[in-house]
Design a protein around this motif. Structure first.
Motif, PDB file in Angstrom:
ATOM      1  N   GLY A 289       0.798  -1.223   0.000  1.00  0.00           N
ATOM      2  CA  GLY A 289       0.000   0.000   0.000  1.00  0.00           C
ATOM      3  C   GLY A 289       0.830   1.272   0.000  1.00  0.00           C
ATOM      4  O   GLY A 289       0.307   2.360  -0.296  1.00  0.00           O
TER       5      GLY A 289
ATOM      6  N   GLY B 141       1.014   4.190  -2.716  1.00  0.00           N
ATOM      7  CA  GLY B 141       0.122   5.341  -2.788  1.00  0.00           C
ATOM      8  C   GLY B 141       0.603   6.545  -2.006  1.00  0.00           C
ATOM      9  O   GLY B 141      -0.077   7.580  -1.999  1.00  0.00           O
TER      10      GLY B 141
ATOM     11  N   TYR C 183      -0.601   9.449   7.137  1.00  0.00           N
ATOM     12  CA  TYR C 183      -0.637   8.980   5.754  1.00  0.00           C
ATOM     13  C   TYR C 183       0.014   7.606   5.617  1.00  0.00           C
ATOM     14  O   TYR C 183      -0.452   6.753   4.843  1.00  0.00           O
ATOM     15  CB  TYR C 183       0.075   9.983   4.847  1.00  0.00           C
ATOM     16  CG  TYR C 183      -0.775  11.173   4.474  1.00  0.00           C
ATOM     17  CD1 TYR C 183      -0.743  12.345   5.218  1.00  0.00           C
ATOM     18  CD2 TYR C 183      -1.615  11.120   3.370  1.00  0.00           C
ATOM     19  CE1 TYR C 183      -1.525  13.435   4.880  1.00  0.00           C
ATOM     20  CE2 TYR C 183      -2.407  12.207   3.020  1.00  0.00           C
ATOM     21  CZ  TYR C 183      -2.358  13.358   3.777  1.00  0.00           C
ATOM     22  OH  TYR C 183      -3.142  14.431   3.442  1.00  0.00           O
TER      23      TYR C 183
ATOM     24  N   ARG D  49      -2.421   5.059   6.836  1.00  0.00           N
ATOM     25  CA  ARG D  49      -3.480   4.841   5.849  1.00  0.00           C
ATOM     26  C   ARG D  49      -2.969   3.970   4.702  1.00  0.00           C
ATOM     27  O   ARG D  49      -3.688   3.093   4.206  1.00  0.00           O
ATOM     28  CB  ARG D  49      -3.971   6.177   5.319  1.00  0.00           C
ATOM     29  CG  ARG D  49      -5.099   6.022   4.309  1.00  0.00           C
ATOM     30  CD  ARG D  49      -5.704   7.342   3.931  1.00  0.00           C
ATOM     31  NE  ARG D  49      -6.857   7.150   3.061  1.00  0.00           N
ATOM     32  CZ  ARG D  49      -7.649   8.123   2.645  1.00  0.00           C
ATOM     33  NH1 ARG D  49      -7.421   9.359   3.033  1.00  0.00           N
ATOM     34  NH2 ARG D  49      -8.668   7.873   1.860  1.00  0.00           N
ATOM     35  N   ALA D  50      -1.728   4.201   4.286  1.00  0.00           N
ATOM     36  CA  ALA D  50      -1.158   3.385   3.213  1.00  0.00           C
ATOM     37  C   ALA D  50      -1.039   1.929   3.642  1.00  0.00           C
ATOM     38  O   ALA D  50      -1.247   1.011   2.839  1.00  0.00           O
ATOM     39  CB  ALA D  50       0.213   3.937   2.818  1.00  0.00           C
ATOM     40  N   ARG D  51      -0.722   1.694   4.913  1.00  0.00           N
ATOM     41  CA  ARG D  51      -0.638   0.311   5.398  1.00  0.00           C
ATOM     42  C   ARG D  51      -2.011  -0.363   5.337  1.00  0.00           C
ATOM     43  O   ARG D  51      -2.120  -1.543   4.996  1.00  0.00           O
ATOM     44  CB  ARG D  51      -0.100   0.289   6.825  1.00  0.00           C
ATOM     45  CG  ARG D  51       1.411   0.519   6.905  1.00  0.00           C
ATOM     46  CD  ARG D  51       1.886   0.555   8.344  1.00  0.00           C
ATOM     47  NE  ARG D  51       3.341   0.575   8.419  1.00  0.00           N
ATOM     48  CZ  ARG D  51       4.100  -0.501   8.485  1.00  0.00           C
ATOM     49  NH1 ARG D  51       3.534  -1.690   8.473  1.00  0.00           N
ATOM     50  NH2 ARG D  51       5.410  -0.412   8.556  1.00  0.00           N
TER      51      ARG D  51
ATOM     52  N   MET E 201      -4.267   0.432   3.202  1.00  0.00           N
ATOM     53  CA  MET E 201      -4.543   0.224   1.788  1.00  0.00           C
ATOM     54  C   MET E 201      -3.922  -1.072   1.274  1.00  0.00           C
ATOM     55  O   MET E 201      -4.374  -1.625   0.273  1.00  0.00           O
ATOM     56  CB  MET E 201      -4.023   1.411   0.973  1.00  0.00           C
ATOM     57  CG  MET E 201      -4.820   2.701   1.161  1.00  0.00           C
ATOM     58  SD  MET E 201      -6.598   2.485   0.822  1.00  0.00           S
ATOM     59  CE  MET E 201      -7.246   2.459   2.499  1.00  0.00           C
ATOM     60  N   SER E 202      -2.893  -1.569   1.957  1.00  0.00           N
ATOM     61  CA  SER E 202      -2.334  -2.870   1.577  1.00  0.00           C
ATOM     62  C   SER E 202      -3.411  -3.945   1.657  1.00  0.00           C
ATOM     63  O   SER E 202      -3.526  -4.804   0.771  1.00  0.00           O
ATOM     64  CB  SER E 202      -1.160  -3.232   2.501  1.00  0.00           C
ATOM     65  OG  SER E 202      -0.103  -2.312   2.379  1.00  0.00           O
TER      66      SER E 202
ATOM     67  N   GLU F 120      -6.673  -3.443   1.460  1.00  0.00           N
ATOM     68  CA  GLU F 120      -7.676  -3.199   0.424  1.00  0.00           C
ATOM     69  C   GLU F 120      -7.197  -3.672  -0.945  1.00  0.00           C
ATOM     70  O   GLU F 120      -7.969  -4.201  -1.742  1.00  0.00           O
ATOM     71  CB  GLU F 120      -8.018  -1.707   0.377  1.00  0.00           C
ATOM     72  CG  GLU F 120      -8.806  -1.221   1.575  1.00  0.00           C
ATOM     73  CD  GLU F 120     -10.085  -2.014   1.764  1.00  0.00           C
ATOM     74  OE1 GLU F 120     -10.214  -2.684   2.809  1.00  0.00           O
ATOM     75  OE2 GLU F 120     -10.925  -1.997   0.870  1.00  0.00           O
ATOM     76  N   ILE F 121      -5.907  -3.478  -1.235  1.00  0.00           N
ATOM     77  CA  ILE F 121      -5.362  -3.950  -2.515  1.00  0.00           C
ATOM     78  C   ILE F 121      -5.426  -5.474  -2.583  1.00  0.00           C
ATOM     79  O   ILE F 121      -5.839  -6.056  -3.592  1.00  0.00           O
ATOM     80  CB  ILE F 121      -3.918  -3.442  -2.689  1.00  0.00           C
ATOM     81  CG1 ILE F 121      -3.911  -1.921  -2.892  1.00  0.00           C
ATOM     82  CG2 ILE F 121      -3.235  -4.131  -3.862  1.00  0.00           C
ATOM     83  CD1 ILE F 121      -2.529  -1.311  -2.879  1.00  0.00           C
TER      84      ILE F 121
ATOM     85  N   THR G  36     -13.602   1.542   0.783  1.00  0.00           N
ATOM     86  CA  THR G  36     -12.369   2.065   1.335  1.00  0.00           C
ATOM     87  C   THR G  36     -12.550   2.350   2.816  1.00  0.00           C
ATOM     88  O   THR G  36     -13.616   2.737   3.261  1.00  0.00           O
ATOM     89  CB  THR G  36     -11.976   3.360   0.596  1.00  0.00           C
ATOM     90  OG1 THR G  36     -11.897   3.076  -0.789  1.00  0.00           O
ATOM     91  CG2 THR G  36     -10.650   3.891   1.088  1.00  0.00           C
TER      92      THR G  36
END
Length: 751
Positions: free
Chosen positions: A116, A119, A138, A141-143, A145-146, A148-149, A275
């Motif tokens: 993630g 991003g 941020y 949040r990127a972690r 998103m890992s 979610e991906i 999300t």
């Protein structure tokens, strides 16, 4: 102590002399251990290092290696860090004897837990110095998103839970993560230790790499807070045993032992999900919501300790949060009283019931207000349950109901009480009996299908006899909670009687209903009950779907037959029955209706073809007889005579409506083809006529007869309908009779 999401420059100095003696004199293997940067290289083959890295990743990730490639292109140091962590974790997993499946999931999660980060903005990802608190938001949040991906490429819940919990702290002090301690997946706890060690022993722009022993010291310093203390101690022993050769073995395993099928079975396309917010940002929203709610909100953990007491609870009770936070919950704190005005006991407390059984409870109670007055409240207790069934605590929402106690709402409240089961708070049998004809009517008039699930606790009498009736009540509440959790909008869940429960599944076919029943069966079987000393109870399920010609009685009896079959076959299973035919039979000539010469009685004769062999078709005929409660009059060879009473299935029927009794004659035989290429079929010659009729009921009789025949065709999965043809002489006489009757009785139309 170092938090991996925080800048490594913030690592405090640690007094090494305070460490255990075995760390003061490291073993020779540890002293000579290579740097954490030691990743198998391709120099001996003349290949550049990054090409060798890609070969390793492709061998391990298969079709999803593109995700790692995206991370490598975006930020090579992070990708190489993830590869080192994966190799280290895999070697550790082999050393501690984990299974191949656990090792595979650990390796994949370690490789992709930071995907993630692609991003992140450049000013954060490429920043040479420590991050600010806003920038850390941020990164968090990127972690997330890992996860979610990865949800788009795998439905393996173990991998998703591992990746989602890598940043969680062992002592639960990091906001935004519900799991803590041993509830964090073991693989996530391992990755957290290995990732921290690799980050500390790697050079960065803002600080040089630590020594291995200094990194060990930092891990011990964070044991019990950020890391699992047992895993920290185990990791140190593993690393000192010689890790370089172990990582080389992992690389060889990836390149030589893994095949495409075993690698790619983890990956499949999954539909997108919504999300999610980063933990800290989500916590801010939750905090604002709790602070501004007028309703009281109380959090209670599994130890029955109060974790949260919002301003709404302070306003209702007059008790400040500081006075009760970390105290053990008891209904006496609020002076809760039951519907009858009696002090609420702990056994009857909705909050403790939600903790014990994992079921929601909504009750109208009264509490002692801030001026010692009696205040009517609606208390809604909701269990906090993880996906694997682990209960983390309960949330109590207390709504001041005093402004709403007027005549209209009192009537609504009493109506609710009349239609609810007091023990489980589900609908009762009277409400189910009222709703089932409604569902059948919607199907008959608008074609909206539905399914019926009926379930029964296995060996419930033994539970009562062995552990007592309170344990039996807990078992009933637990099953009720599972059914409620898996119900959807428009469904009806009811306690039918004793330990039997029913669920009407709106707009649901039998395949979906069977799958939902299987999920409910599994969820119940993995829910331990405290009053049963941690043991579980099981249930058997019968499932059916409404089919053409059904009445409320037939669909209920068919579901009950499926339940009895599940009981007879060993219990703790799901059996489905019915839906052999949805009315896809060939059109029938309208001339199949005719009048007897000696009376005005309507009679139907048909020849029906079923695709099943005769033995299986007869078994389905037995189901038709049982569900319609037919009375057998005579059986002679392949000829069967019976009587069946058919009632008006619609809810609009009057109390004075009487059932119509039909005589049904079925002659059956098997149609065997001349060649063996075509399977045998069953032929049924059916004759149906009412036992008696009245002129004024002729239309109703014709409608009930049509419903009976439609149901018969559905049960036997009839694929072809052939109207019965009489001899030519009778056909001419019947034609003359029809003309005469049409002249004498123009109001009646011969079908």
């Amino acid at each position: 102590m170092t938090d991996i999401a925080a800048p490594a420059s913030a690592i405090p100095e640690t007094d090494v002399t305070s460490l255990p003696s075995e760390l003061m004199k490291p073993s020779e293997a540890a002293a000579q251990a290579p740097s954490a940067d030691a990743v198998p290289s391709g120099r001996e083959t003349g290949e550049p290092d990054f090409v060798h890295y890609e070969r390793l990743v492709a061998a391990r990730l298969g079709v999803s290696a593109g995700l790692f490639a995206a991370l490598r292109v975006r930020h090579l140091p992070t990708a190489i860090h993830s590869l080192r962590v994966a190799l280290l974790c895999s070697a550790w997993a082999k050393w501690r004897g984990m299974t191949e499946q656990e090792r595979d999931e650990l390796e994949v999660a370690a490789l992709l837990h930071d995907v993630g980060l692609i991003g992140l903005p450049d000013q954060i990802l490429l920043k040479p110095g420590p991050l600010t608190p806003e920038e850390i938001l941020y990164v968090d949040r990127a972690r997330l998103m890992s996860v979610e991906i990865l949800r788009h490429v795998t439905d393996n819940e173990n991998i998703l839970r591992i990746v989602g919990n890598v940043p969680a702290w062992y002592d639960a002090t990091r906001a935004g993560y519900s799991a803590w301690g041993r509830a964090i997946p073991e693989a996530a706890r391992m990755i957290a230790v290995a990732e921290a060690f690799d980050a500390m022993t790697t050079d960065h722009l803002y600080r040089p790499a630590m020594s291995v022993e200094r990194a060990f010291a930092e891990l011990y310093h964070g044991a019990g807070r950020q890391f699992d203390p047992d895993l920290v101690e185990e990791f140190v022993r593993f690393y000192r045993s010689g890790v370089d050769a172990a990582k080389q073995d992992v690389a060889r395993r990836w390149l030589t032992d893994l095949d495409a099928e075993s690698v790619n079975h983890l990956w499949r396309w999954v539909s997108p999900s919504q999300t999610i917010l980063p933990p800290e940002m989500e916590t801010v929203f939750q905090h604002r919501l709790l602070q501004n709610m007028r309703d009281g909100v109380i959090f209670v953990d599994t130890q029955e300790l109060i974790l949260q007491w919002n301003p709404g609870a302070e306003r209702l009770s007059g008790i400040m949060a500081e006075a009760v936070r970390s105290r053990k919950w008891s209904p006496t704190i609020l002076g809760l009283r039951s519907e009858r005005g009696e002090p609420l006991t702990e056994q009857d407390c909705p909050v403790l019931t939600a903790l014990r059984c994992g079921a929601q409870v909504l009750r109208r109670l009264s509490m002692q207000g801030r001026n010692q007055e009696k205040v009517p409240v609606d208390l809604h207790a909701v269990p906090v349950v993880l996906q694997d069934g682990t209960i983390l605590g309960a949330v109590a929402i207390i709504h001041d109901a005093s402004p709403e106690i007027n005549l209209e709402q009192r009537l609504e409240y009493f109506r609710e009480r009349v239609t609810r089961d007091p023990l489980t708070d589900l609908a009762n049998r009277a409400e189910f009996d009222r709703m089932l004809p409604l569902f059948v009517e919607q199907y008959q008039r608008r074609g909206i299908p539905f399914s019926l699930i009926i379930c029964d606790l296995d060996r419930f009498k033994q539970v009562n006899d062995t552990y007592g009736h309170q344990a039996g009540d807990d078992a009933l509440r637990t099953l009720a909670g599972v059914l409620r959790r898996y119900s959807r909008s428009g469904d009806l869940v009811a306690r039918y009687g004793g330990e039997e429960f029913v669920m009407l599944c709106a707009a649901c076919d039998i395949a979906t209903a069977t799958r939902r029943a299987e999920e409910m069966r599994e969820a119940l079987a993995r829910t331990p009950l405290a009053r049963l000393n941690g043991r579980v109870v099981t249930a058997s399920f019968g499932v059916t779907e409404v089919q053409p010609g059904d009445t409320p009685e037939t669909i209920l009896r068919r579901a009950d037959r499926a339940l009895l079959m599940a009981k007879a076959n060993g219990r703790n299973m799901v059996i489905q029955l019915g839906v052999g035919n949805h009315g896809e039979t060939a059109p029938v000539s309208a001339k199949r209706w005719w009048w007897r010469a000696a009376s005005t009685e309507v009679v139907v004769e048909e020849t029906l073809i079923s695709p099943f062999p005769l033995a299986l078709a007869v078994e389905k005929l037995h189901g038709f007889i049982a569900d319609h409660q037919a009375r057998i009059l005579k059986v002679q060879g392949n000829r069967l005579e019976m009587e069946i009473e058919v009632r008006n299935p619609l809810r609009s029927r009057r109390r004075s409506d009487r059932p119509v009794c039909f005589e049904m004659v079925v002659v059956m035989h098997e149609d065997k083809p001349a060649t063996g290429d075509t399977p045998a079929r069953s032929c049924f010659r059916v004759r149906v006529a009412p036992k008696s009729t009245r002129e004024r009921r002729r239309r109703e009789i014709a409608a009930r007869l049509e419903e009976l025949l439609t149901s018969f065709r559905s049960y036997l999965a009839i694929s072809e309908v052939q109207p019965h043809h009489s001899n030519p002489v009778w056909l001419r006489l019947r034609s003359m009779l029809q003309k005469s009757l049409s002249q004498l009785m123009p109001r009646f139309r011969l079908l």
